[in-house]
Write a protein that holds these residues in place. Structure first.
Motif, mmCIF file in Angstrom:
data_model
loop_
_atom_site.group_PDB
_atom_site.id
_atom_site.type_symbol
_atom_site.label_atom_id
_atom_site.label_comp_id
_atom_site.label_asym_id
_atom_site.label_seq_id
_atom_site.Cartn_x
_atom_site.Cartn_y
_atom_site.Cartn_z
ATOM 1 N N ALA A 126 -11.331 86.985 -65.350
ATOM 2 C CA ALA A 126 -11.645 88.247 -64.666
ATOM 3 C C ALA A 126 -10.364 89.064 -64.698
ATOM 4 N N VAL A 172 -8.260 92.904 -65.342
ATOM 5 C CA VAL A 172 -8.251 94.364 -65.370
ATOM 6 C C VAL A 172 -7.025 94.814 -66.149
ATOM 7 N N GLY A 228 -12.126 96.431 -67.831
ATOM 8 C CA GLY A 228 -12.382 95.186 -67.114
ATOM 9 C C GLY A 228 -13.025 94.178 -68.052
ATOM 10 N N LEU A 288 -14.684 90.179 -68.300
ATOM 11 C CA LEU A 288 -15.170 88.962 -67.648
ATOM 12 C C LEU A 288 -15.687 87.989 -68.704
ATOM 13 N N SER A 344 -21.915 95.016 -61.609
ATOM 14 C CA SER A 344 -20.701 95.793 -61.835
ATOM 15 C C SER A 344 -20.985 97.292 -61.891
ATOM 16 N N GLU A 379 -12.086 97.577 -60.790
ATOM 17 C CA GLU A 379 -11.751 96.481 -59.865
ATOM 18 C C GLU A 379 -12.894 96.205 -58.886
ATOM 19 N N ILE A 439 -15.658 94.271 -60.679
ATOM 20 C CA ILE A 439 -15.308 92.864 -60.907
ATOM 21 C C ILE A 439 -15.350 92.078 -59.607
ATOM 22 N N LYS A 440 -14.812 92.653 -58.535
ATOM 23 C CA LYS A 440 -14.848 91.970 -57.238
ATOM 24 C C LYS A 440 -16.275 91.692 -56.790
ATOM 25 N N ILE A 483 -8.774 87.435 -59.876
ATOM 26 C CA ILE A 483 -8.630 88.603 -60.759
ATOM 27 C C ILE A 483 -7.174 88.718 -61.172
#
Length: 126
Positions: A29, A31, A57, A59, A74, A102, A105-106, A123
């Motif tokens: 994960a 950024v 980003g 993943l 996302s 961000e 992704i979170k 991350i």
């Protein structure tokens, strides 16, 4: 019987069986904040974006089909563009403002950890 005997029996050929057993996890994960515009071009992303405050980003998810769910989460969590999603490799790439990428992704990490019982990584950011 040692390895020489095994090879002799197989006429010098050895067969190796490899097996992939994916777990329920997010292993990457990341950024990339304020990437060089050439990176967008090399990845086949839209190079006409305003690069000030932009981010990419990334993943990596198994099982790979979870990338579809992650793409949905996302894009709903932040104003991000869905740049690439591969349901076969489990790769998801989003672009947008750093804060939006961000947030996306979170949200994916939280959902996969809390709702799906996945093991998730932290991350990372460059």
């Amino acid at each position: 019987m040692d390895i020489k005997d095994i090879i002799a029996e197989g006429e010098g050929r050895m067969r190796i069986v490899q097996e992939l057993v994916p777990g329920k996890e997010i292993t990457l994960a990341h950024v990339i904040a304020s990437p060089d515009p050439v990176l967008y071009k090399k990845l086949g992303l839209n190079p006409e974006l305003d690069f000030s405050g932009s981010a990419i980003g990334i993943l990596t998810i198994t099982p790979a089909e979870t990338a579809i769910i992650a793409a949905d989460i996302s894009t709903k969590a932040g104003n991000v563009d869905l740049s690439f999603v591969d349901r076969f490799s489990g790769t998801l790439i989003t672009t947008g403002l750093i804060s939006d990428v961000e947030s996306g992704i979170k949200a994916v990490l939280e959902f996969c950890r809390n709702k799906l019982g996945y093991k998730v990584c932290d991350i990372s950011k460059t």
